[in-house]
Design an enzyme around this catalytic site. Structure first.
Site, PDB file in Angstrom:
ATOM      1  N   ARG A 102       0.866  -1.182   0.000  1.00  0.00           N
ATOM      2  CA  ARG A 102       0.000   0.000   0.000  1.00  0.00           C
ATOM      3  C   ARG A 102       0.902   1.232   0.000  1.00  0.00           C
ATOM      4  NH1 ARG A 102      -2.278   0.509   5.426  1.00  0.00           N
ATOM      5  NH2 ARG A 102      -0.920   2.300   5.675  1.00  0.00           N
ATOM      6  N   HIS A 142      -3.744   4.325   4.770  1.00  0.00           N
ATOM      7  CA  HIS A 142      -4.839   3.357   4.855  1.00  0.00           C
ATOM      8  C   HIS A 142      -6.124   3.996   4.341  1.00  0.00           C
ATOM      9  CE1 HIS A 142      -7.436   0.213   6.424  1.00  0.00           C
ATOM     10  NE2 HIS A 142      -8.124   1.127   7.065  1.00  0.00           N
ATOM     11  N   TYR A 161       3.985   5.620  11.572  1.00  0.00           N
ATOM     12  CA  TYR A 161       4.295   4.218  11.840  1.00  0.00           C
ATOM     13  C   TYR A 161       5.121   3.551  10.738  1.00  0.00           C
ATOM     14  CZ  TYR A 161       0.081   3.508   8.910  1.00  0.00           C
ATOM     15  OH  TYR A 161      -0.857   3.553   7.897  1.00  0.00           O
TER      16      TYR A 161
END
Length: 382
Positions: A272, A276, A285
């Site tokens: 990805r 998100h 993160y």
């Protein structure tokens, strides 16, 4: 070994294997790997697949931009995953059913959902979720893994009704493999040997949770063994490999030979690139350069190089493709923005009978609209 290192080291001797190494057909320069075979797609279908993948990439960019402008609600980007989405839907026949997640925009579009319908729900138009009667796509699912047992149920129903020409393809993410619905769905798929294909889009992150925190299993595909079904890993950034693996799994689901099992779990190893959703900040993160090595295997670039190598694509054809893509997306945006949603729909269908507190909220909103008009609300969006 990380998924990225596995892709780097993989040197397939066959386009279809059952080992832990992801199957590849194209290398990063668009060359067919040794002993691999290009799927049985016509030249026109190959170019069309490329155009749909490129359309998905451009649609994603525009949707993110529009969300940032306040013209769409929260959006789940698909950049980096659109190659696998398009390829899996190319493998479907019209009568097959697609069970998407909230990220499978391209998969839905290729299987018959028009682009405007992908945008309308994000502008508050409830009817935008309605799928045409002649399109076999279920509405998208927000709760993680909810669609897995439901897809199994439809496939089981098809088998009980003797529908041998229909299969069900269910998308899920790596995070879904930690949910009970995943285990229940695949367990029953194995027990009842249903005509279903489960595609786990392993994009390495479930929001902020990395793949290695989802399971101690070396791969996700190997989980299929526990349910008595077939499992296969494929390079999710290689559209031709994804198509071939998915097509073979769907054919097997409908017409198994000998001792073949109908259901298959496909692990599409991919990444990805972005957040998100547009409500997420991956910088907190993930390392800033983490996506760079994955982008070297980008599905758009990879298929483009192959088509140029084969003489199926040139600058002139590419320009025509770009023009068509821009026109399609512009038309979809215009249609979506011209559709007006009645604010009262926010309160409808929440309960069978509207409770007093919800009625009071609706009346308060309408009182504000009557006093100030709708223009101030539109200014907030703009």
């Amino acid at each position: 070994m990380s998924a990225q290192k596995e892709l780097d080291q993989h040197d397939t001797s066959s386009p279809v294997t059952t080992d832990d190494q992801p199957i590849q057909i194209l290398d990063t320069d668009g060359n067919v790997r040794p002993n691999a075979t290009v799927p049985d797609l016509s030249d026109e279908e190959l170019v069309s697949m490329y155009e749909d993948i490129k359309l998905a990439r451009r649609f994603d960019q525009r949707a993110i931009s529009f969300q940032r402008q306040g013209r769409l609600a929260t959006y789940a980007p698909m950049t980096g995953q659109e190659g696998a989405q398009v390829a899996t839907s190319y493998a479907l026949d019209d009568q097959d059913w697609l069970f998407p997640t909230y990220r499978e925009h391209a998969a839905k579009h290729v299987h018959g959902v028009d682009l405007a319908s992908l945008l309308k729900p994000l502008r508050g138009l409830r009817e935008g979720y309605a799928v045409p009667d002649d399109v076999n796509v279920m509405p998208e699912y927000i709760p993680i893994a909810t669609q897995v047992p439901q897809a199994m149920g439809m496939a089981w129903g098809h088998k009980m009704q003797g529908k041998t020409d229909q299969a069900v393809l269910c998308h899920l993410g790596d995070g879904a493999t930690s949910e009970g619905d995943f285990h229940e769905g695949l367990n029953f798929a194995g027990v009842f040997d249903v005509p279903a294909v489960f595609v786990c889009n392993n994009n390495q992150w479930a929001i902020s949770v990395p793949r290695e925190r989802q399971t101690a299993s070396e791969t996700i595909a190997q989980k299929a063994q526990a349910y008595g079904i077939d499992g296969v890993r494929v390079d999710g950034l290689d559209p031709l490999a994804v198509y071939q693996v998915t097509k073979e799994a769907l054919n097997k689901a409908k017409s198994p030979t000998g001792d073949e099992l109908r259901p298959t779990l496909i692990e599409a190893v991919q990444y990805r690139y972005g957040a998100h959703t547009t409500a997420d900040d991956p910088s907190v993160y993930r390392e800033a350069d983490e996506a760079d090595e994955w982008k070297e295997k980008d599905p758009v670039d990879r298929l483009q190089k192959y088509l140029y190598n084969e003489g199926l694509l040139d600058e002139g054809i590419e320009a025509e493709i770009d023009d068509r893509i821009e026109a399609k997306i512009s038309d979809a945006i215009a249609e979506a923005e011209s559709a007006e949603a009645d604010p009262n729909q926010i309160f409808e269908h929440v309960y069978d009978e509207m409770p007093d507190r919800l009625r009071e909220q609706r009346d308060e909103l309408n009182a504000l609209r009557e006093k100030y008009g709708d223009e101030p609300f539109n200014e907030v969006l703009e």
